[in-house]
Design a protein around this motif. Structure first.
Motif, PDB file in Angstrom:
ATOM      1  N   TRP A 193      37.678  86.004  93.250  1.00  0.00           N
ATOM      2  CA  TRP A 193      38.762  85.034  93.404  1.00  0.00           C
ATOM      3  C   TRP A 193      39.334  84.660  92.032  1.00  0.00           C
ATOM      4  O   TRP A 193      40.555  84.566  91.857  1.00  0.00           O
ATOM      5  CB  TRP A 193      38.250  83.787  94.119  1.00  0.00           C
ATOM      6  N   VAL A 194      38.441  84.439  91.041  1.00  0.00           N
ATOM      7  CA  VAL A 194      38.892  84.066  89.697  1.00  0.00           C
ATOM      8  C   VAL A 194      39.787  85.155  89.114  1.00  0.00           C
ATOM      9  O   VAL A 194      40.880  84.883  88.604  1.00  0.00           O
ATOM     10  CB  VAL A 194      37.680  83.805  88.775  1.00  0.00           C
ATOM     11  N   GLN A 210      43.808  74.648  85.101  1.00  0.00           N
ATOM     12  CA  GLN A 210      44.735  75.056  86.154  1.00  0.00           C
ATOM     13  C   GLN A 210      44.025  75.883  87.217  1.00  0.00           C
ATOM     14  O   GLN A 210      44.301  75.757  88.410  1.00  0.00           O
ATOM     15  CB  GLN A 210      45.887  75.862  85.539  1.00  0.00           C
ATOM     16  N   LEU A 211      43.096  76.724  86.775  1.00  0.00           N
ATOM     17  CA  LEU A 211      42.365  77.575  87.704  1.00  0.00           C
ATOM     18  C   LEU A 211      41.568  76.762  88.713  1.00  0.00           C
ATOM     19  O   LEU A 211      41.581  77.025  89.914  1.00  0.00           O
ATOM     20  CB  LEU A 211      41.436  78.508  86.930  1.00  0.00           C
ATOM     21  N   GLU A 212      40.884  75.744  88.214  1.00  0.00           N
ATOM     22  CA  GLU A 212      39.958  75.018  89.080  1.00  0.00           C
ATOM     23  C   GLU A 212      40.557  73.757  89.685  1.00  0.00           C
ATOM     24  O   GLU A 212      39.854  72.988  90.348  1.00  0.00           O
ATOM     25  CB  GLU A 212      38.681  74.674  88.318  1.00  0.00           C
ATOM     26  N   ALA A 213      41.845  73.556  89.484  1.00  0.00           N
ATOM     27  CA  ALA A 213      42.469  72.314  89.947  1.00  0.00           C
ATOM     28  C   ALA A 213      42.296  72.096  91.450  1.00  0.00           C
ATOM     29  O   ALA A 213      42.109  70.965  91.904  1.00  0.00           O
ATOM     30  CB  ALA A 213      43.957  72.312  89.589  1.00  0.00           C
ATOM     31  N   ALA A 262      33.646  78.201  88.858  1.00  0.00           N
ATOM     32  CA  ALA A 262      34.858  78.990  88.616  1.00  0.00           C
ATOM     33  C   ALA A 262      35.163  79.072  87.123  1.00  0.00           C
ATOM     34  O   ALA A 262      35.522  80.132  86.594  1.00  0.00           O
ATOM     35  CB  ALA A 262      36.034  78.386  89.361  1.00  0.00           C
ATOM     36  N   LYS A 263      35.002  77.964  86.428  1.00  0.00           N
ATOM     37  CA  LYS A 263      35.272  77.964  84.989  1.00  0.00           C
ATOM     38  C   LYS A 263      34.239  78.796  84.254  1.00  0.00           C
ATOM     39  O   LYS A 263      34.556  79.518  83.309  1.00  0.00           O
ATOM     40  CB  LYS A 263      35.286  76.528  84.464  1.00  0.00           C
TER      41      LYS A 263
END
Length: 403
Positions: free
Chosen positions: A127-128, A142-145, A161-162
């Motif tokens: 997904w990442v 922004q990715l994990e917002a 995710a980060k």
């Protein structure tokens, strides 16, 4: 075995890293940046901004006042000349070194918890990567917002995710395309960051990469022992020893004994041994000439530690202290702070070194005037503490810039 005096080794080291190269007299361009990159091979990054972010300073020490946009453009605009990756530590590397770092991207990742999360969450890892591919460049925030926050904490309280984004950066699957105004990384796919001609280069074998990086390290250092060569790109122990032996056998490295040093050092065959050097510049705490502290001690008799993580009452010289190189010795060290609100370069402390030349205060004052101008500051505050404070203040008065 050939031998070098300590003074000869010191001059070799200064010349090899480009500090004796003539400074430009006209406009400073990408050609000058390339010259410095050829000399240093890697620029260590650091976010501390009490004076100037450390990665801008090695160029300043070798070129004099230059537009910092030169490095920003090289790193984040096309045609990209450098990229962010783990070189010495977090570093800017010339894009030509990208193929030589693939060994680290492939199997140099030893961050155990990251590996465990990657193995445990392959769905999230995919997904990442898909998110970066579809919406990059984007920051970790922004990715994990839109992700639910994990239960409990891990490490620095990063979400999985980060963590996986950082893992993919270490793996070279994503790289840094740019930085935002708060200096956060914006990640994108490697193929959209690295120039296509570099990306298409064949991947060297691990042994070929180690040998090339050892060769580059030795050339940038001029003369160094095994541990100092290995430290330049943080290479594996056995692989570095093998590469050194191979380069000795080929004649590229010449074993030498340096006066006052134990063990064998290695002189690169292209290294110059100047009879004298004339340098007058401040250097970053993370400049290649000082980042290996034991080497700084054995060549320069200069004990140096940065004290930004030391509690204030226990600091000896100050918070952000820069060594001052004059001739072929470190003649002084000075604690500096850019007070941008007041428009002043503050000098909380200045100290001379044993045997410093009599003209050290005047030379350092001239350097501080130039540094203040480069930083866009209007004046220099009167030095506050240290044995060099009073003579330095008097020298600054001659420039009519002390405040």
């Amino acid at each position: 075995m050939d031998s070098l005096t300590q003074a000869q080794a010191r001059r070799v080291a200064i010349a090899a890293t480009g500090l004796t190269d003539p400074r430009p007299t006209g406009a400073i361009t990408a050609r000058h940046l390339s010259r410095v990159l050829d000399r240093v091979g890697v620029i260590q990054m650091d976010s501390v901004n009490v004076l100037q972010r450390a990665h801008y300073l090695p160029l300043y020490s070798r070129l004099g006042p230059y537009p910092t946009e030169l490095l920003d453009r090289a790193a984040y605009r096309k045609p990209r000349r450098v990229f962010e990756y783990w070189g010495h530590v977090a570093s800017y590397l010339p894009v030509e070194l990208y193929p030589l770092m693939r060994w680290r991207m492939t199997h140099g990742t030893t961050w155990g918890e990251v590996m465990r999360i990657a193995e445990r969450r392959p769905d999230l890892a995919k997904w990442v990567r898909d998110e970066v591919e579809s919406n990059g460049p984007l920051t970790a925030a922004q990715l994990e917002a839109d992700l639910p926050k994990p239960k409990g904490n891990w490490g620095w309280n990063w979400s999985d995710a980060k963590v996986l984004l950082e893992y993919q950066f270490l793996r070279g699957e994503v790289l840094v395309a740019s930085r935002d105004s708060s200096w956060a990384r914006r990640y994108d796919l490697a193929e959209r960051v690295i120039p296509p001609d570099i990306l298409a280069l064949p991947t060297p074998t691990d042994d070929e990469a180690y040998r090339a990086l050892v060769s580059l390290s030795a050339k940038c250092l001029g003369v160094a022992d095994y541990s100092e060569i290995r430290d330049y790109f943080r290479l594996p122990v056995a692989a570095c020893k093998t590469a050194i032996n191979q380069l000795v056998e080929s004649g590229e490295l010449i074993p030498v004994q340096v006066e006052g040093s134990k063990g064998t050092s290695y002189l690169h065959r292209e290294a110059r041994v100047p009879r004298r050097v004339s340098v007058s510049t401040l250097v970053s705490p993370f400049d290649p000439i000082v980042w290996n502290r034991p080497r700084t001690e054995r060549f320069f008799d200069f004990f140096y530690r940065i004290e930004i993580y030391v509690p204030a009452p226990k600091r000896i010289h100050g918070y952000y202290v820069l060594p001052f190189l004059l001739g072929d010795r470190f003649a002084a060290r000075v604690d500096l702070k850019a007070d941008r609100q007041a428009g002043l370069l503050r000098v909380p402390a200045a100290y001379s070194e044993p045997g410093a030349p009599a003209h050290t205060p005047e030379a350092l004052a001239a350097e501080l005037v130039q540094l203040a101008g480069w930083l866009g500051l209007d004046g220099i505050a009167t030095p506050s503490a240290g044995d060099l404070a009073r003579p330095l203040a008097a020298a600054l008065e001659d420039h009519a810039i002390a405040a």
